[in-house]
Scaffold this motif. Sequence first.
Motif, mmCIF file in Angstrom:
data_model
loop_
_atom_site.group_PDB
_atom_site.id
_atom_site.type_symbol
_atom_site.label_atom_id
_atom_site.label_comp_id
_atom_site.label_asym_id
_atom_site.label_seq_id
_atom_site.Cartn_x
_atom_site.Cartn_y
_atom_site.Cartn_z
ATOM 1 N N VAL A 1 14.006 35.243 -25.162
ATOM 2 C CA VAL A 1 13.921 36.363 -25.705
ATOM 3 C C VAL A 1 14.983 37.014 -24.298
ATOM 4 O O VAL A 1 15.907 36.712 -24.701
ATOM 5 N N GLU A 2 13.923 36.755 -23.585
ATOM 6 C CA GLU A 2 14.915 37.676 -21.687
ATOM 7 C C GLU A 2 16.063 36.513 -21.722
ATOM 8 O O GLU A 2 17.011 37.322 -21.479
ATOM 9 N N LYS B 1 18.432 37.571 -23.914
ATOM 10 C CA LYS B 1 19.158 38.923 -23.460
ATOM 11 C C LYS B 1 20.310 39.214 -22.121
ATOM 12 O O LYS B 1 20.981 39.348 -22.478
ATOM 13 N N ARG B 2 19.959 38.346 -21.667
ATOM 14 C CA ARG B 2 20.362 37.648 -19.890
ATOM 15 C C ARG B 2 21.691 36.952 -20.147
ATOM 16 O O ARG B 2 22.656 37.786 -19.895
ATOM 17 N N ARG C 1 23.599 37.467 -23.236
ATOM 18 C CA ARG C 1 24.298 38.541 -23.905
ATOM 19 C C ARG C 1 25.014 39.405 -22.578
ATOM 20 O O ARG C 1 26.003 39.869 -22.699
#
Length: 214
Positions: A108-109, A112-113, A115
């Motif tokens: 997930v991280e 997100k990064r 994105r």
Amino acid sequence: MPPGRAALSVTWAALPFLTLGYATPFTFAAAALWRRSAHLLVSAGVYLAVFAVMLYLLPGIGGDEGTERAVGVLLFVLAVVGCAHAFLIRRRVFDPHGLSAVDNEAVVERVKRQRLLREKARELAAADPGLAKELRIGRPDLPRQYNDGGLVDVNHAPAEALTLLPGITPELARRIERVRAEAGGFVSAEELSAVAGLPPAITGDVADYAVFIR
């Protein structure tokens, strides 16, 4: 697996050795009941049989060297072999679905990064298109050092790179190239979809990864 469960699995696997083999049948029996495993149930039965034979021979251990040797072998099987067996299968007992290797939070991280990198790269491209071209933002087909999070420059990237966009097939990529040459480029995923005749269902996905540098 989580640290707490990992520690518990090690303790469980070490019990046969720590108890000199006396807990081995019960260690495997408990795991068999917990996991409802035929393999564990058979293992528990075998160790229980070995344990019963050892208990039967124990009273005669004082005066018979052969009996002492037999008891020693049985203890070795219960303590050492049982412990090795338990360590060999402990992950299957405590992590039967193999989820310990799955770090969803890290995934997930990372997403997100990526994105955030795309968002920053788009802002840079909007503010300074020349610099964006020098940094080769949206050009996965060219060697570069700038990390744009996976953007593709629809106005300059070749067909091979355009297929990296979600839902863009080689046929659609060639169509985009052809329409791009006629129209001189695009300003948004919506315009691209309308002019190049892309399936409306993929417009939103394309917008997530497309950049339009003029």
